[in-house]
Scaffold this motif. Structure first.
Motif, PDB file in Angstrom:
ATOM      1  N   ARG A  19      27.154 -16.337  13.727  1.00  0.00           N
ATOM      2  CA  ARG A  19      26.386 -16.534  14.955  1.00  0.00           C
ATOM      3  C   ARG A  19      25.174 -17.408  14.635  1.00  0.00           C
ATOM      4  NH1 ARG A  19      22.523 -12.502  18.399  1.00  0.00           N
ATOM      5  NH2 ARG A  19      23.053 -13.206  20.512  1.00  0.00           N
ATOM      6  N   LEU A  20      25.135 -18.544  15.273  1.00  0.00           N
ATOM      7  CA  LEU A  20      24.010 -19.452  15.105  1.00  0.00           C
ATOM      8  C   LEU A  20      22.975 -19.195  16.196  1.00  0.00           C
ATOM      9  CD1 LEU A  20      25.854 -22.819  14.361  1.00  0.00           C
ATOM     10  CD2 LEU A  20      25.259 -20.965  12.782  1.00  0.00           C
ATOM     11  N   SER A  21      21.719 -19.419  15.838  1.00  0.00           N
ATOM     12  CA  SER A  21      20.622 -19.303  16.801  1.00  0.00           C
ATOM     13  C   SER A  21      19.783 -20.566  16.759  1.00  0.00           C
ATOM     14  CB  SER A  21      19.736 -18.100  16.474  1.00  0.00           C
ATOM     15  OG  SER A  21      20.450 -16.892  16.505  1.00  0.00           O
ATOM     16  N   CYS A  22      19.184 -20.876  17.878  1.00  0.00           N
ATOM     17  CA  CYS A  22      18.299 -22.041  17.968  1.00  0.00           C
ATOM     18  C   CYS A  22      17.151 -21.670  18.891  1.00  0.00           C
ATOM     19  CB  CYS A  22      19.055 -23.243  18.500  1.00  0.00           C
ATOM     20  SG  CYS A  22      18.016 -24.684  18.835  1.00  0.00           S
ATOM     21  N   THR A  23      15.950 -21.617  18.331  1.00  0.00           N
ATOM     22  CA  THR A  23      14.775 -21.249  19.110  1.00  0.00           C
ATOM     23  C   THR A  23      13.921 -22.468  19.377  1.00  0.00           C
ATOM     24  OG1 THR A  23      14.777 -19.017  18.190  1.00  0.00           O
ATOM     25  CG2 THR A  23      12.739 -19.797  19.192  1.00  0.00           C
ATOM     26  N   ALA A  24      13.584 -22.657  20.629  1.00  0.00           N
ATOM     27  CA  ALA A  24      12.763 -23.790  21.029  1.00  0.00           C
ATOM     28  C   ALA A  24      11.302 -23.368  21.142  1.00  0.00           C
ATOM     29  CB  ALA A  24      13.249 -24.340  22.366  1.00  0.00           C
ATOM     30  N   SER A  25      10.428 -24.251  20.741  1.00  0.00           N
ATOM     31  CA  SER A  25       8.995 -24.020  20.888  1.00  0.00           C
ATOM     32  C   SER A  25       8.345 -25.282  21.421  1.00  0.00           C
ATOM     33  CB  SER A  25       8.376 -23.611  19.553  1.00  0.00           C
ATOM     34  OG  SER A  25       8.571 -24.619  18.577  1.00  0.00           O
ATOM     35  N   GLY A  26       7.280 -25.117  22.137  1.00  0.00           N
ATOM     36  CA  GLY A  26       6.575 -26.261  22.688  1.00  0.00           C
ATOM     37  C   GLY A  26       6.836 -26.502  24.161  1.00  0.00           C
ATOM     38  N   GLN A  40      14.487 -24.909  16.222  1.00  0.00           N
ATOM     39  CA  GLN A  40      14.717 -24.340  14.899  1.00  0.00           C
ATOM     40  C   GLN A  40      16.055 -23.625  14.894  1.00  0.00           C
ATOM     41  OE1 GLN A  40      12.573 -24.597  12.139  1.00  0.00           O
ATOM     42  NE2 GLN A  40      14.287 -23.711  10.999  1.00  0.00           N
ATOM     43  N   ALA A  41      17.012 -24.192  14.154  1.00  0.00           N
ATOM     44  CA  ALA A  41      18.342 -23.597  14.068  1.00  0.00           C
ATOM     45  C   ALA A  41      18.448 -22.719  12.835  1.00  0.00           C
ATOM     46  CB  ALA A  41      19.405 -24.688  14.020  1.00  0.00           C
ATOM     47  N   SER A  42      19.230 -21.663  12.963  1.00  0.00           N
ATOM     48  CA  SER A  42      19.442 -20.755  11.840  1.00  0.00           C
ATOM     49  C   SER A  42      20.783 -20.046  12.013  1.00  0.00           C
ATOM     50  CB  SER A  42      18.315 -19.733  11.756  1.00  0.00           C
ATOM     51  OG  SER A  42      18.279 -18.935  12.941  1.00  0.00           O
ATOM     52  N   GLY A  43      21.200 -19.343  10.963  1.00  0.00           N
ATOM     53  CA  GLY A  43      22.404 -18.532  11.051  1.00  0.00           C
ATOM     54  C   GLY A  43      23.617 -19.070  10.321  1.00  0.00           C
ATOM     55  N   GLY A  44      23.494 -20.265   9.770  1.00  0.00           N
ATOM     56  CA  GLY A  44      24.615 -20.828   9.033  1.00  0.00           C
ATOM     57  C   GLY A  44      24.847 -20.085   7.726  1.00  0.00           C
ATOM     58  N   GLY A  45      25.941 -20.436   7.056  1.00  0.00           N
ATOM     59  CA  GLY A  45      26.249 -19.799   5.788  1.00  0.00           C
ATOM     60  C   GLY A  45      27.675 -20.067   5.364  1.00  0.00           C
ATOM     61  N   LEU A  46      28.097 -19.326   4.368  1.00  0.00           N
ATOM     62  CA  LEU A  46      29.450 -19.442   3.823  1.00  0.00           C
ATOM     63  C   LEU A  46      30.284 -18.262   4.319  1.00  0.00           C
ATOM     64  CD1 LEU A  46      31.552 -20.664   1.852  1.00  0.00           C
ATOM     65  CD2 LEU A  46      30.515 -19.249   0.064  1.00  0.00           C
ATOM     66  N   ASN A  88      16.924 -17.115  28.027  1.00  0.00           N
ATOM     67  CA  ASN A  88      15.784 -17.928  28.463  1.00  0.00           C
ATOM     68  C   ASN A  88      14.452 -17.228  28.220  1.00  0.00           C
ATOM     69  OD1 ASN A  88      17.295 -20.149  29.275  1.00  0.00           O
ATOM     70  ND2 ASN A  88      17.565 -19.375  31.354  1.00  0.00           N
ATOM     71  N   ALA A  89      14.451 -15.913  28.245  1.00  0.00           N
ATOM     72  CA  ALA A  89      13.211 -15.184  27.994  1.00  0.00           C
ATOM     73  C   ALA A  89      12.715 -15.431  26.574  1.00  0.00           C
ATOM     74  CB  ALA A  89      13.421 -13.693  28.231  1.00  0.00           C
ATOM     75  N   LYS A  90      13.654 -15.649  25.666  1.00  0.00           N
ATOM     76  CA  LYS A  90      13.305 -15.920  24.272  1.00  0.00           C
ATOM     77  C   LYS A  90      13.371 -17.409  23.942  1.00  0.00           C
ATOM     78  CE  LYS A  90      14.988 -11.445  22.560  1.00  0.00           C
ATOM     79  NZ  LYS A  90      15.920 -10.768  21.634  1.00  0.00           N
ATOM     80  N   ASN A  91      13.735 -18.209  24.936  1.00  0.00           N
ATOM     81  CA  ASN A  91      13.871 -19.653  24.729  1.00  0.00           C
ATOM     82  C   ASN A  91      14.812 -19.949  23.558  1.00  0.00           C
ATOM     83  OD1 ASN A  91      13.111 -22.017  26.044  1.00  0.00           O
ATOM     84  ND2 ASN A  91      11.368 -22.410  24.704  1.00  0.00           N
ATOM     85  N   THR A  92      15.888 -19.205  23.506  1.00  0.00           N
ATOM     86  CA  THR A  92      16.807 -19.265  22.373  1.00  0.00           C
ATOM     87  C   THR A  92      18.244 -19.499  22.826  1.00  0.00           C
ATOM     88  OG1 THR A  92      15.402 -17.816  21.037  1.00  0.00           O
ATOM     89  CG2 THR A  92      17.701 -18.015  20.369  1.00  0.00           C
ATOM     90  N   LEU A  93      18.910 -20.345  22.091  1.00  0.00           N
ATOM     91  CA  LEU A  93      20.314 -20.696  22.316  1.00  0.00           C
ATOM     92  C   LEU A  93      21.140 -20.094  21.191  1.00  0.00           C
ATOM     93  CD1 LEU A  93      22.266 -22.646  23.983  1.00  0.00           C
ATOM     94  CD2 LEU A  93      21.866 -24.275  22.114  1.00  0.00           C
TER      95      LEU A  93
END
Length: 126
Positions: free
Chosen positions: A18-25, A4-10, A73-78
């Motif tokens: 700053r973009l974030s990407c959280t992995a699940s599963g 799940q990517a987020s943080g984009g905008g104008l 890695n603790a948050k599984n987030t890039l």
């Protein structure tokens, strides 16, 4: 598995996002995770990738010195910290993760990544 990517905008030229990407599963703590982008009418291109845990990191020449990839890695987030943005950075940004470990011959090749997020739009105005 979902990314799940987020943080984009104008943002104005010269600004930051700053973009974030959280992995699940599943976790990808020792696997390559990276960012790619696709502008309208263009092919998806490599931005940055990192293996994490002090492992190898690679950047496209066009973003070196301006973008920084990192992961928790603790948050599984890039993350992708983007500074000094310019209109040429306008694109949909995708995060991706590689299923297998190790370092591929070409870490920036899209076919080396098995899981993809939905993309987040980044628009830089001049």
């Amino acid at each position: 598995v979902q990314l799940q990517a987020s943080g984009g905008g104008l943002v104005q030229a010269g600004g930051s996002l700053r973009l974030s990407c959280t992995a699940s599963g599943r976790t990808f703590s020792t696997n390559f995770m990276g960012w790619f982008r696709q502008a309208p009418g263009k092919e998806r291109e490599f931005v940055a990738t990192t293996r994490g845990s002090g492992g190898s990191t690679y950047y496209a020449d066009s973003v070196k010195g301006r973008f920084t990839i990192s992961r928790d890695n603790a948050k599984n987030t890039l993350y992708l910290q983007m500074n000094s943005l310019n209109p040429e950075d306008t694109a949909v940004y995708y995060c991706a993760a590689r299923d297998s470990g190790g370092t591929p011959a070409r870490p920036g090749k899209t076919s080396n990544y098995d899981y993809w997020g939905q993309g987040t739009q980044v628009t830089v105005s001049s």
